[in-house]
Write an enzyme that holds these catalytic residues in place. Structure first.
Site, PDB file in Angstrom:
ATOM      1  N   SER A 246      -4.910  60.646  -5.522  1.00 39.45           N
ATOM      2  CA  SER A 246      -3.467  60.662  -5.790  1.00 39.45           C
ATOM      3  C   SER A 246      -2.612  60.780  -4.541  1.00 39.45           C
ATOM      4  CB  SER A 246      -3.137  61.847  -6.723  1.00 39.45           C
ATOM      5  OG  SER A 246      -3.768  61.705  -7.969  1.00 39.45           O
TER       6      SER A 246
ATOM      7  N   GLU B  31     -26.965  72.402  53.836  1.00 40.06           N
ATOM      8  CA  GLU B  31     -27.404  71.069  54.250  1.00 40.06           C
ATOM      9  C   GLU B  31     -26.808  70.592  55.573  1.00 40.06           C
ATOM     10  OE1 GLU B  31     -29.567  69.091  53.031  1.00 40.06           O
ATOM     11  OE2 GLU B  31     -29.892  69.538  50.923  1.00 40.06           O
TER      12      GLU B  31
END
Length: 793
Positions: free
Chosen positions: A345, A77
């Site tokens: 428990s 680019e």
């Protein structure tokens, strides 16, 4: 002259205005689009991500741009990116020349900096906008490094479909993070933002391949790679359809979104680096998936696990459920780590530790284990049997319900409720009376997070004994952290006085009792293997087999596992020992072996303890041992079960001074349990010696002590069910007598009913209402109590 000065002043003012406009032209934050929530492991690997609120896959700004991408995007680019001030005059001239020659727009000449501005503004591409982009690009370059500009571009460039940014594109198209992409893969991504609507994976593949290959050749020309690498990279396939992102910790991601959604809490945006161990998380996920596949055959659909690092006070693995979004009926989206469920428990060790801490019991204090009725409530042991009396630590290791209820009855459920609140249980939203004694058997609801945090706090307290020289850290019970930020300095604080819920000695004794539980499938032989880890652990099963729990710990880790159905449906066989404990032990096998807790010796007190009863030794205890107990043990009572018994010269009969001269008596200390406890105790303890009978002619002064009712207890309310044929059923009354050969004469409401010998049981069907039961033995000893038969209506 004056006119010229005004012109100069006006010119300066205009220049100043233009300069200010230029300086403040950029907003403080260029991009305000919502970003995906992202959770990473402690090593930076992606665990889970969620699509942004606008439907785009857009990751937050990364800390760095991979070097490969920087080379690729600059070559493709903006080859003079590192040299221009935001605008490339040469590129602009080239673009104008090409556009004039083609009589149309064929080249833009935009730099990467200008593209960042365009992406942030989202304006139509006109000449005026081009000029504004050029101006703002120069402005952007003044206050940002080239690296920062590349990061902005990489995070916001479009990559086709609903994919924005390099990181999202890398995961969507290649299933990996950008740091691990090859040159061919990175070149493929670099060419996409140029025309993402026309060329992206799955669309216009030949054109995409050509653009990628051209870029690879350009990279070779620029010297970033050699031509051989470029040629090999051209052979790589391009991706097809987008891939799903990893979901290794979706429930932790949702928790992060919920707890940190407010902007004030988002210190690092929507990306967070967690404390989760990446490899451990994946292995725990795989392990739970295997168990889930097995349990699904019994319609048990959900399983979750939480692993905490004790020393760091952090989360090492967080699996809230086996995530299966394709099957909505499984409710796998529910985070069972934060869901309130019955704990079964699993609170029993906390009661045991609390009673040690507060001086109610010693580690091996005998606790009654006989049929029990408390206000119409009749707890049952899981095996439906009775021991008569059992040491408190053994009752805990065997998870017996009746001794637990007896202990809570002694400790008071209101006191235990307050203790749980102090420990940080956040789901006890009802007053203590709402739960009552059922609190110890799973009558409340807790979250896995609170349960694991509490046990982690106990382990942290014991670990800190040496580090803090016997002092306590008030923040040991704080919630574990799951965000990998600077370590919380509160963990460095300590106090001289005990502000913790439990002291060192109580925790030490509790963990030792929890270590004695027999492991599933190992028949108690695990201690023979040196590779086996020492663990304190406990299982739990809720009423109706709806929740199966297992929690275990050592000085380094806490592991908590829950198995069940998110909708609360119970299943046969859904018990903690059968389905949750094996998972927990397999998780511990994934963790490194560590040493056991160091004994807090100067916080334990040597005490003379009765070997048979586990109470503080009294004067009549024949066998005494020394035990290390918590300091509060000094407050416990003396042994109530050893008494002085008077026998005749032969030792065959008990006697009194009414029938035997004191000089002819033997005075022997004797271990004596109440009749109901003795009835069951001597069945499992063959060495127990029952009291000799009284010598004929001697009168006993032990009224109501030779007989006891096992069922029902005094003032009990009894419901008698109706049989299948419609007739009223019967209730079985059960009594015991110290003399095995004694006869008992039964009377109800003053009327004789029956006589029993040896086994004193009687089946009756009395009318509804209150009744008086009277038992009389051959010596005239009487036992009187009442019971109520409830009306079936």
């Amino acid at each position: 002259m004056l006119k010229a000065q005004k012109i100069i002043l006006l010119t300066d003012l205009v220049c100043l205005v233009l300069l200010l406009i230029f300086l403040f032209a950029l907003p403080s934050k260029l991009f305000r689009a919502p970003t995906s929530y992202v959770v990473e492991a402690a090593n930076g690997e992606l665990l889970s991500a969620a699509i942004a609120s606008d439907g785009q896959w857009r990751f937050p700004l990364a800390d760095r741009v991979p070097e490969k991408f920087a080379h690729c995007i600059v070559a493709f680019e903006d080859k003079r990116f590192y040299d221009h001030p935001g605008v490339d005059a040469l590129a602009m001239a080239r673009a104008m020349r090409q556009n004039l020659k083609a009589k149309g727009v064929v080249s833009g000449g935009s730099t990467l900096t200008m593209q960042v501005i365009r992406l942030s503004r989202r304006e139509n591409r006109t000449l005026l906008q081009k000029l504004i982009e050029m101006l703002l690009a120069v402005r952007l370059e003044l206050t940002n490094s080239k690296s920062d500009i590349l990061k902005l571009y990489a995070a916001n460039a479009p990559f086709g479909s609903n994919v924005v940014g390099l990181e999202a594109a890398s995961w969507r198209y290649f299933g990996r993070g950008p740091g691990s992409l090859s040159w061919g893969e990175m070149a493929t991504l670099a060419v996409l933002p140029n025309s993402p609507s026309l060329v992206h994976p799955g669309k216009n593949s030949p054109r995409l391949i050509k653009k990628r290959n051209d870029l690879l050749d350009k990279l070779a020309v620029f010297g970033f790679i050699d031509q051989a690498t470029a040629n090999l990279s051209k052979l790589e396939p391009i991706p097809g359809r987008p891939q799903a992102l990893p979901q290794y910790a979706p429930h932790l991601l949702n928790r992060f979104k919920k707890e940190y959604a407010l902007p004030a809490k988002l210190k690092t945006g929507t990306r967070v680096t967690s404390t989760v161990d990446y490899d451990l998380q994946l292995r725990v996920n795989a392990l739970l998936k295997r168990y889930n596949n097995r349990y699904r055959s019994n319609d048990i659909n959900n399983i979750s696990a939480l692993v905490l690092d004790v020393k760091k006070g952090s989360v090492s693995s967080y699996v809230g459920n086996i995530y299966q979004p394709e099957n909505k009926e499984l409710e796998s989206h529910v985070d069972m780590i934060t869901a309130a469920r019955s704990p079964g428990s699993t609170l029993k060790p906390l009661l045991y530790a609390s009673m040690l801490n507060d001086g109610f019991i010693l580690p091996r204090t005998l606790v009654p284990d006989v049929p029990t009725q408390i206000g119409g409530y009749s707890p049952q042991n899981y095996d439906l049997g009775y021991d008569g009396a059992i040491p408190a630590d053994k009752a805990l290791s065997r998870s017996l319900n009746i001794p637990a209820v007896k202990l809570l009855q002694n400790y008071k459920y209101q006191r235990f409720y307050d203790k749980l609140k102090k420990m940080g249980f956040s789901t006890l939203n009802q007053p203590a009376d709402h739960y009552g004694l059922s609190l110890i058997l799973g009558g409340s609801e807790v979250t896995m997070w609170d349960l694991a945090r509490t046990y982690m706090g106990m382990a942290r307290t014991l670990n800190h004994f040496n580090a803090y020289r016997g002092k306590y850290n008030p923040h040991d019970y704080d919630s574990p952290v799951y965000i990998n930020e600077k370590r919380d300095s509160r963990f460095d604080e300590y106090e001289l006085q005990l502000n913790s819920a439990l002291d060192f000695g109580s925790i030490w004794n509790t963990f030792n009792a929890m270590e004695e539980v027999m492991r599933p499938g190992e028949e108690g032989l695990w201690e023979q293997f040196s590779s086996s880890q020492r663990l304190a652990w406990k299982t739990g099963t809720s009423f109706g087999f709806r929740d199966a729990w297992a929690i275990g710990l050592n000085p380094d880790y806490v592991v908590c596992v829950w198995v069940g159905n998110a909708d609360g449906e119970g299943r046969p066989g859904l018990t903690g020992i059968d389905v949750a404990a094996p998972v927990m032990f397999d998780i511990f096998k994934l963790l490194p072996n560590g040493k056991w807790f160091q004994a807090p010796k100067n916080k334990l007190k040597k005490m003379r303890v009765c070997r048979q009863s586990g109470y503080k030794a009294g004067e009549y205890c024949k066998e005494v041992v020394e035990e290390l107990v918590a300091p509060a043990g000094e407050k416990t009572s003396l042994c109530p079960y050893h008494k002085l018994v008077h026998l005749d010269r032969t030792g065959t009969y008990r006697v009194t001074d009414a029938c035997e001269a004191p000089a002819d008596m033997q005075h022997i200390p004797w271990f004596i349990l109440p009749p109901a406890m003795e009835y069951y105790y001597k069945i499992k303890n063959s060495d127990y010696k029952s009291l000799p009978p009284f010598k004929p002619g001697c009168e006993s002064s032990e009224q109501n002590y030779v007989m006891d009712m096992i069922y029902p207890k005094n003032n009990a309310s009894i419901y008698v069910p109706v049989e299948f044929d419609g007739t009223r059923g019967k209730v079985v009354l059960n009594a015991t007598h110290r003399n095995e050969d004694a006869k008992i004469y039964w009377h109800i409401d003053g009327a004789y009913v029956a006589t029993t010998k040896n086994y004193h049981q009687l089946a009756i069907s009395p009318a509804p209402g209150k009744h008086v039961l009277t038992l009389v033995d051959e010596n005239g000893e009487r036992l009187v109590q009442t019971f109520i038969i409830l009306d079936k209506n």
